[in-house]
Scaffold this motif. Structure first.
Motif, PDB file in Angstrom:
ATOM      1  N   ARG A 143       0.857  -1.187   0.000  1.00  0.00           N
ATOM      2  CA  ARG A 143       0.000   0.000   0.000  1.00  0.00           C
ATOM      3  C   ARG A 143       0.890   1.231   0.000  1.00  0.00           C
ATOM      4  O   ARG A 143       1.715   1.402   0.884  1.00  0.00           O
ATOM      5  N   VAL A 144       0.707   2.061  -1.007  1.00  0.00           N
ATOM      6  CA  VAL A 144       1.474   3.289  -1.138  1.00  0.00           C
ATOM      7  C   VAL A 144       0.574   4.448  -0.712  1.00  0.00           C
ATOM      8  O   VAL A 144      -0.556   4.562  -1.174  1.00  0.00           O
ATOM      9  N   ALA A 145       1.097   5.291   0.176  1.00  0.00           N
ATOM     10  CA  ALA A 145       0.371   6.499   0.576  1.00  0.00           C
ATOM     11  C   ALA A 145       0.726   7.608  -0.409  1.00  0.00           C
ATOM     12  O   ALA A 145       1.885   7.770  -0.792  1.00  0.00           O
ATOM     13  N   LEU A 146      -0.291   8.349  -0.834  1.00  0.00           N
ATOM     14  CA  LEU A 146      -0.111   9.437  -1.797  1.00  0.00           C
ATOM     15  C   LEU A 146      -0.646  10.716  -1.174  1.00  0.00           C
ATOM     16  O   LEU A 146      -1.750  10.725  -0.612  1.00  0.00           O
ATOM     17  N   PHE A 147       0.129  11.782  -1.282  1.00  0.00           N
ATOM     18  CA  PHE A 147      -0.282  13.103  -0.809  1.00  0.00           C
ATOM     19  C   PHE A 147      -0.043  14.090  -1.937  1.00  0.00           C
ATOM     20  O   PHE A 147       0.967  13.997  -2.640  1.00  0.00           O
ATOM     21  N   GLY A 196      12.630   6.529  -6.676  1.00  0.00           N
ATOM     22  CA  GLY A 196      12.403   6.819  -5.273  1.00  0.00           C
ATOM     23  C   GLY A 196      13.684   6.660  -4.499  1.00  0.00           C
ATOM     24  O   GLY A 196      14.758   6.470  -5.060  1.00  0.00           O
ATOM     25  N   ALA A 197      13.565   6.732  -3.182  1.00  0.00           N
ATOM     26  CA  ALA A 197      14.710   6.576  -2.300  1.00  0.00           C
ATOM     27  C   ALA A 197      14.250   5.939  -0.999  1.00  0.00           C
ATOM     28  O   ALA A 197      13.090   6.050  -0.614  1.00  0.00           O
ATOM     29  N   GLY A 229      10.143   3.850   1.787  1.00  0.00           N
ATOM     30  CA  GLY A 229      10.419   4.275   0.419  1.00  0.00           C
ATOM     31  C   GLY A 229       9.682   5.587   0.198  1.00  0.00           C
ATOM     32  O   GLY A 229       8.531   5.726   0.604  1.00  0.00           O
ATOM     33  N   ARG A 230      10.362   6.548  -0.408  1.00  0.00           N
ATOM     34  CA  ARG A 230       9.726   7.842  -0.664  1.00  0.00           C
ATOM     35  C   ARG A 230      10.050   8.307  -2.074  1.00  0.00           C
ATOM     36  O   ARG A 230      11.121   8.040  -2.595  1.00  0.00           O
ATOM     37  N   SER A 231       9.101   9.046  -2.632  1.00  0.00           N
ATOM     38  CA  SER A 231       9.302   9.629  -3.949  1.00  0.00           C
ATOM     39  C   SER A 231       8.483  10.904  -4.045  1.00  0.00           C
ATOM     40  O   SER A 231       7.432  11.024  -3.410  1.00  0.00           O
ATOM     41  N   VAL A 232       8.971  11.838  -4.844  1.00  0.00           N
ATOM     42  CA  VAL A 232       8.251  13.092  -5.086  1.00  0.00           C
ATOM     43  C   VAL A 232       8.204  13.297  -6.596  1.00  0.00           C
ATOM     44  O   VAL A 232       9.202  13.095  -7.291  1.00  0.00           O
TER      45      VAL A 232
END
Length: 154
Positions: free
Chosen positions: A37-41, A84-85, A110-113
């Motif tokens: 599950r990926v959280a998106l903002f 991502g990173a 894991g994070r990505s913008v």
């Protein structure tokens, strides 16, 4: 309704229409992709466009005393990631009876913008592709590391 909510709603609708399972939450959305599950903002960029932030909780935790080895391994992994990173976030200790001297625990995320200049169909397709590649890339990098001979040890 704020502009960010409107943009988030448009993103959620576009992702749902493309076949993804998306659940709106307080200030973002949770996207079910395979077993993750990926959280998106989303937020409006003051210079125009929309900034989309993706967070993938990997359910991996490391203790403070393991940080030097973990940070070295994460740095090496991050060099090979395109979408991502991996980051560390301190985990809040809810147990008030715990000793204040107890080592801090960190969650591996894991994070990505991604910046979208507009919410056109082409840009929303680019977001969907980025989201899919981000989830696969992060998950595969971590699984390879944990199951490989030179795995990260926590």
């Amino acid at each position: 309704m704020t502009a960010s909510q409107t943009e988030l709603q448009r993103i959620v609708a576009a992702l749902q229409n493309s076949g993804l399972t998306v659940e709106p939450v307080e200030d973002g959305a949770l996207i079910q992709h395979g077993g993750t599950r990926v959280a998106l903002f989303a937020e409006r960029d003051h210079q125009g466009g929309v900034i989309v932030r993706l967070h993938l909780d990997l359910d991996l935790y490391v203790e403070e005393d393991s940080l030097p080895d973990i940070l070295m391994g994460m740095n090496l992994l991050n060099q090979g990631l395109d979408y991502g990173a991996l980051n560390l976030d301190p985990v809040e200790n809810d147990d008030e009876d715990e000793d204040d001297e107890a080592p801090t625990t960190f969650a591996v995320l894991g994070r990505s913008v991604l910046w979208l200049p507009e919410l056109s169909a082409a840009e929303l397709d680019r977001l969907r592709e980025h989201l899919t590649r981000f989830e696969v890339e992060i998950t595969e990098a971590v699984e390879r590391t944990l199951h490989g001979s030179k795995g990260m040890s926590a």
